[in-house]
Design a protein around this motif. Structure first.
Motif, PDB file in Angstrom:
ATOM      1  N   ILE A 189      24.319  18.453 -46.650  1.00  0.00           N
ATOM      2  CA  ILE A 189      23.313  17.400 -46.533  1.00  0.00           C
ATOM      3  C   ILE A 189      22.252  17.557 -47.620  1.00  0.00           C
ATOM      4  CG2 ILE A 189      21.526  16.410 -45.051  1.00  0.00           C
ATOM      5  CD1 ILE A 189      23.198  17.335 -42.647  1.00  0.00           C
ATOM      6  N   GLY A 193      21.098  15.208 -50.893  1.00  0.00           N
ATOM      7  CA  GLY A 193      19.728  14.776 -51.168  1.00  0.00           C
ATOM      8  C   GLY A 193      19.285  15.186 -52.560  1.00  0.00           C
ATOM      9  N   THR A 227      15.437  14.094 -46.463  1.00  0.00           N
ATOM     10  CA  THR A 227      16.752  14.704 -46.275  1.00  0.00           C
ATOM     11  C   THR A 227      16.647  15.951 -45.404  1.00  0.00           C
ATOM     12  OG1 THR A 227      17.118  14.033 -48.546  1.00  0.00           O
ATOM     13  CG2 THR A 227      18.827  15.354 -47.518  1.00  0.00           C
TER      14      THR A 227
END
Lengths: 307, 423
Positions: A189, A193, A227
Motif C-alpha cells: 500500500i 502511495g 495512504t
C-alpha cells in the motif's frame, strides 16, 4: 438517455420507460439484495439472538431476556475484559511494528535498483500463504523441544525459549507471526502511495539543504499521510478480527490459560464449545461496535488531515 | 465476484437437495455418511464399495478431524439439515446434548429387530452411554481404556520392573529422567480440556470422581487434590523441558514415539501409533501395562469413545440403518478389531482371533482394565466442553508449578455453580 415521445405504447415500451425512470434502483438492486441477504440479515439475526437466552440448539425454544447477555459480558472480568485487552494489545503492537517496518521497506524499494522485481516478489510471499498453513508452520518452528527456533538459538549457544508454550511469550510470539505475514501488505500500500508522489517537493527541499531525514519527516510523510491512514485502517480492522493464526497455533480458548484468547476466539468458543448462542451473539455485537467505533475515529482523522 | 459467489452457492445448494433422496427412483440413492479421522474409519472406507454393491446405494463420505466434526455438527444439525444421514459422534462428549436437542433418531425398535446382528452382544457400559432417557440413540463402535505405555529398553537399562503403583511410577520416572539426559521420565496430555480424560483414571485410582452421588462437584476432595498433584507433578518434574500446556494426544504421542519419554499414559485405542514402525521410532521397544494402582486400586476408564447415530431429520432412515448394521456387524467388528481398533462386542473379545493381532502385554492390560474400569472418562453433563475446562484448570496449574490444591478448591466452587445451571 434520449427522451422519446411515445406514440404507441407497447408493453416493452412501458417496461423500458419504467426501467428508465427507476434505473438507479434497478442497477443497484443486485448489490442491495446481496447486502440485504448476506450482511443485514445475519447482523439482524445476531442482534436478535443476543437478546435471547438461546443455548444448546438455536432451534430450541428460547426466551427474550433483554440486555442480560450484554450485562453478563460487560461484567465478566475472567474472560471478556481480558480478551478485549488482548485483542487491543495484539492489534496495537502488531500494527505499530508493521507500519514502521512497512515504511522502511517501502522506502528502500521506492528507488529503482537491480533485481528489484525479485526482491518485491520475495517480500510478498508471506502474504499469499494461507493463514492456517502459516499457523501450523510457525507452530512447528516454535515447538519448545524439537522446533527449529530453539535449535537455532542453541546453535548460537543461547538458551531455549518456551515461545508459544508459555503464558508470557505466547501472545508476543503470535504478534511476531502476524508481523511476518502482514507487513508485505503495508509495504504494498505504501509503495503504491510513494510512487504516485511527485518529485518536485522533494527536489525543492533538497535544494534548500534539507537532509534525508528532514525530507522524509517534513515532505514525504505529510504528502503520504492519506495512504498511511488507509494502510492503518485496513490493517487494524484485519488485525482486530484475527482468528486463523490464533486458533491454528493455540487451539480452543486460546490455550489452557486463555493466554491468546481474543474476542473472536472467545465468541467462537462460546458458540461452538459452550453452545451459548445468546451470550456469543452479545459478545459479537459488542465486538462489532468496538470495530465500528475504531473505524469512525480513524476516518475522522482522515477527513481532518485531508482538509 | 460476490454475485458470482451467490450464484455458485445457490447452485450448489440446489444441487445438494436434488440428488438427495431418490429412494423412489430406480437409480441408487445417495447416503451421506460423516465420519471422524480414525483407524476405524480407514477400515470402513476400504469396505464401503461392498456395501454400495450389496444395497444399491451410493455412499457419500465426509471425513473430518474431531474438532471440525463437532463444529460441523453444531452448524448443520442446528440448522435442521437433512444432508447428514449417518453420523459418527462421541457419546460421552456430545451424546447427551445431541439427544436432548432431538438430533439423533430413536433406534430402540430397530436395534431389537435383527437377532442376527444381535444388540445383546454389545457391552453394557457402551450401551448405557448411547442410551438417552431409555431410548437407544446410537450404536457404539470403538471402546477405549487408559493403559500405561512404556519403554522396555529404558526400564531394562535402569534395572527396573514395570511399575505397579503410582509411587513406583513416580520413582521410576525420576530415576530414568536423571540417568538419561534429554529423555523425559513421563509424558501425557497437558491441554486443559484434552488432559481431563487421561487424568480421570488417576482421579478414580486415588478414590475420587468428578461428581459425587448427590450430584455435587467432587473435584475439591482430598482424593482429587492428590490426583491433580500427582498427574501434574509427574509432567512438571519428570516431563519434557519447556512443556507446553496445549498438548492433546498427537503432541504427547509424538514425544513418546520420537523416543523422548519413558512412560506415557494414554488410551489403548491409539496403540498403533506407537507400534507402527512407519510412525514410531520406538515400535520394537514399546511395552504396555495396566494403569498403576493408586490408594483405591487401578481404576482406568473403560468407555465407548465413538458411536454411530442417525440424523433424525434424515430422509434416508432405512438405508442409514442398513449402513449402521453393516458397519457394526460381528464380522466387521472382528475385522476392524484385528486391524487395531478395540470394539464394543463381547463375542469378539471372547474370540481368540479378536486379540490375535494385539501385542500380548496390551491384550492382558486391556483385559484387566475392562474388568475394573469406570464407565466414564469426563463429567457426564450437558455442556461437556465447559465442564472439562473447569475441572481441567487444576491440571494445568499443577503442570506449571502453581498451587494445585487452591486451584482445585476454586474449580470446585466454579463446578458447583456450573452444575446448578447445566441444562
Amino acid at each position: 438517455m434520449a427522451v422519446l415521445t411515445p406514440t404507441r405504447k407497447s408493453a416493452w415500451q412501458a417496461y423500458s420507460d419504467w426501467a428508465n425512470a427507476h434505473r438507479k434502483w434497478l442497477f443497484a438492486a443486485p448489490a442491495m439484495i446481496f447486502v440485504g441477504v448476506l450482511i443485514a440479515f445475519p447482523l439482524a439475526w445476531t442482534l436478535y439472538l443476543s437478546l435471547t437466552d438461546a443455548h444448546g440448539s438455536v432451534r430450541a425454544a428460547s426466551h427474550f431476556v433483554g440486555f442480560r447477555n450484554y450485562l453478563q459480558a460487560l461484567g465478566d472480568m475472567d474472560r471478556f475484559w481480558p480478551a478485549t485487552a488482548r485483542t487491543f494489545a495484539f492489534t496495537l503492537s502488531a500494527l505499530a511494528v508493521e507500519m514502521v517496518l512497512g515504511m522502511c521497506i517501502a522506502l528502500l524499494l521506492w528507488r529503482p535498483f537491480r533485481g528489484e522485481k525479485w526482491v518485491r516478489v520475495a517480500i510478498l510471499l508471506p502474504l499469499v500463504a494461507t493463514p492456517v498453513a502459516v499457523g501450523m508452520m510457525w507452530r512447528l518452528i516454535f515447538d519448545p523441544n524439537i522446533g527449529f527456533a530453539n535449535q537455532l538459538l542453541n546453535f548460537f549457544h543461547l538458551p531455549s525459549q518456551p515461545w508459544l508454550s508459555s503464558t508470557e511469550t505466547a501472545l508476543p510470539t503470535l504478534v511476531f507471526v502476524d508481523i511476518w505475514q502482514w507487513t508485505p501488505m503495508v509495504v504494498l500500500i505504501l509503495l503504491a502511495g510513494l510512487t504516485s508522489l511527485s518529485e518536485e517537493p522533494d527536489e525543492a527541499a533538497r535544494i534548500d539543504g534539507a537532509n534525508a531525514w528532514q525530507r522524509f519527516i517534513y515532505v514525504t510523510l505529510p504528502l503520504l499521510m492519506p495512504t498511511v491512514i488507509v494502510a492503518v485502517l485496513l490493517r487494524s480492522i484485519d488485525a482486530l478480527k484475527t482468528f486463523d493464526i490464533l486458533y491454528a497455533t493455540k487451539g480452543k480458548g486460546g490455550g489452557s490459560f486463555n493466554e491468546v484468547e481474543t474476542l473472536n476466539v472467545y465468541a467462537y468458543g462460546l458458540s461452538f464449545d459452550y453452545n451459548k448462542y445468546g451470550l456469543a451473539s452479545a459478545v459479537l455485537i459488542l465486538f462489532f461496535l468496538i470495530i465500528v467505533a475504531c473505524m469512525f475515529l480513524l476516518t475522522r482523522r482522515r477527513k481532518g488531515s485531508n482538509s | 465476484m460476490s454475485a458470482a459467489a451467490v450464484v455458485l452457492a445457490a447452485g450448489s445448494l440446489t444441487a445438494c437437495s436434488s440428488n438427495g433422496s431418490s429412494a423412489d427412483g430406480n437409480g441408487p440413492s445417495t447416503l451421506r455418511v460423516t465420519l471422524a479421522n480414525h483407524v476405524w474409519t480407514d477400515s470402513i472406507k476400504a469396505a464401503i464399495p461392498e456395501f454400495e454393491k450389496a444395497n444399491n446405494v451410493k455412499v457419500e463420505l465426509t471425513q473430518l478431524g474431531e474438532d471440525q466434526l463437532s463444529d460441523q455438527y453444531n452448524v448443520k444439525l442446528n440448522a435442521g439439515t437433512d444432508e447428514i444421514d449417518v453420523m459418527m459422534y462421541r457419546p460421552l462428549q456430545e451424546g447427551k446434548t445431541f439427544a436432548k436437542n432431538g438430533y439423533l433418531a430413536d433406534l430402540t425398535d430397530k436395534v431389537k429387530s435383527n437377532a442376527d446382528w444381535d444388540w445383546s452382544d454389545f457391552q453394557a457400559g457402551p450401551i448405557s452411554s448411547t442410551t438417552y432417557e431409555d431410548k437407544v440413540v446410537g450404536v457404539p463402535t470403538i471402546t477405549e481404556r487408559e493403559v500405561l505405555y512404556y519403554r522396555k529398553d529404558l526400564l531394562k537399562k535402569a534395572g527396573l520392573e514395570v511399575p505397579k503403583t503410582m509411587e513406583e511410577l513416580q520413582a521410576d520416572a525420576k530415576k530414568i529422567k536423571d540417568a538419561n539426559p534429554g529423555v523425559a521420565g513421563f509424558v501425557a496430555r497437558t491441554g486443559k480440556s484434552a488432559a481431563v480424560t487421561q487424568f480421570s483414571s488417576f482421579l478414580y485410582s486415588y478414590g475420587g470422581d468428578f461428581i459425587d452421588d448427590a450430584g455435587k462437584s467432587a473435584v475439591g476432595s482430598d482424593a482429587a487434590k492428590k490426583a491433580y498433584a500427582v498427574y501434574g507433578g509427574l509432567i512438571k518434574d519428570q516431563g519434557p523441558k519447556n512443556v507446553s500446556t496445549d498438548m492433546s494426544w498427537p503432541e504427547a504421542m509424538a514425544i513418546f514415539t520420537q523416543g523422548n519419554a519413558a512412560f506415557y499414559t494414554e488410551a489403548d485405542s491409539l496403540y498403533k501409533n506407537a507400534t507402527d514402525p512407519a510412525k514410531s521410532k520406538v515400535s520394537d521397544t514399546v511395552g504396555f501395562a495396566p494403569l498403576p494402582a493408586g490408594p483405591a486400586g487401578s481404576k482406568p476408564y473403560n468407555v465407548p469413545s465413538w458411536a454411530l447415530g442417525i440424523n433424525s431429520q434424515s430422509k434416508n432412515q432405512d438405508n442409514a440403518w442398513k449402513f449402521v448394521q453393516w458397519a457394526t456387524s460381528k464380522a466387521m467388528t472382528l475385522k476392524i478389531q484385528k486391524a487395531g481398533v478395540p470394539g464394543p462386542r463381547n463375542s469378539v473379545w471372547a474370540d481368540p482371533q479378536g486379540v490375535s493381532t494385539y501385542p500380548k502385554d496390551l491384550a492382558a492390560a486391556i483385559a484387566v482394565s475392562a474388568k475394573n474400569g469406570v464407565g466414564h472418562d469426563r463429567p457426564l453433563v450437558n455442556t461437556v466442553a465447559t465442564a472439562r475446562e473447569i475441572v481441567g484448570e487444576p491440571i494445568v496449574t499443577a503442570i506449571t508449578g502453581g498451587d494445585a490444591a487452591a486451584a482445585a478448591d476454586a474449580a470446585n466452587t466454579k463446578f458447583d455453580k456450573f452444575l446448578a445451571g447445566d441444562n
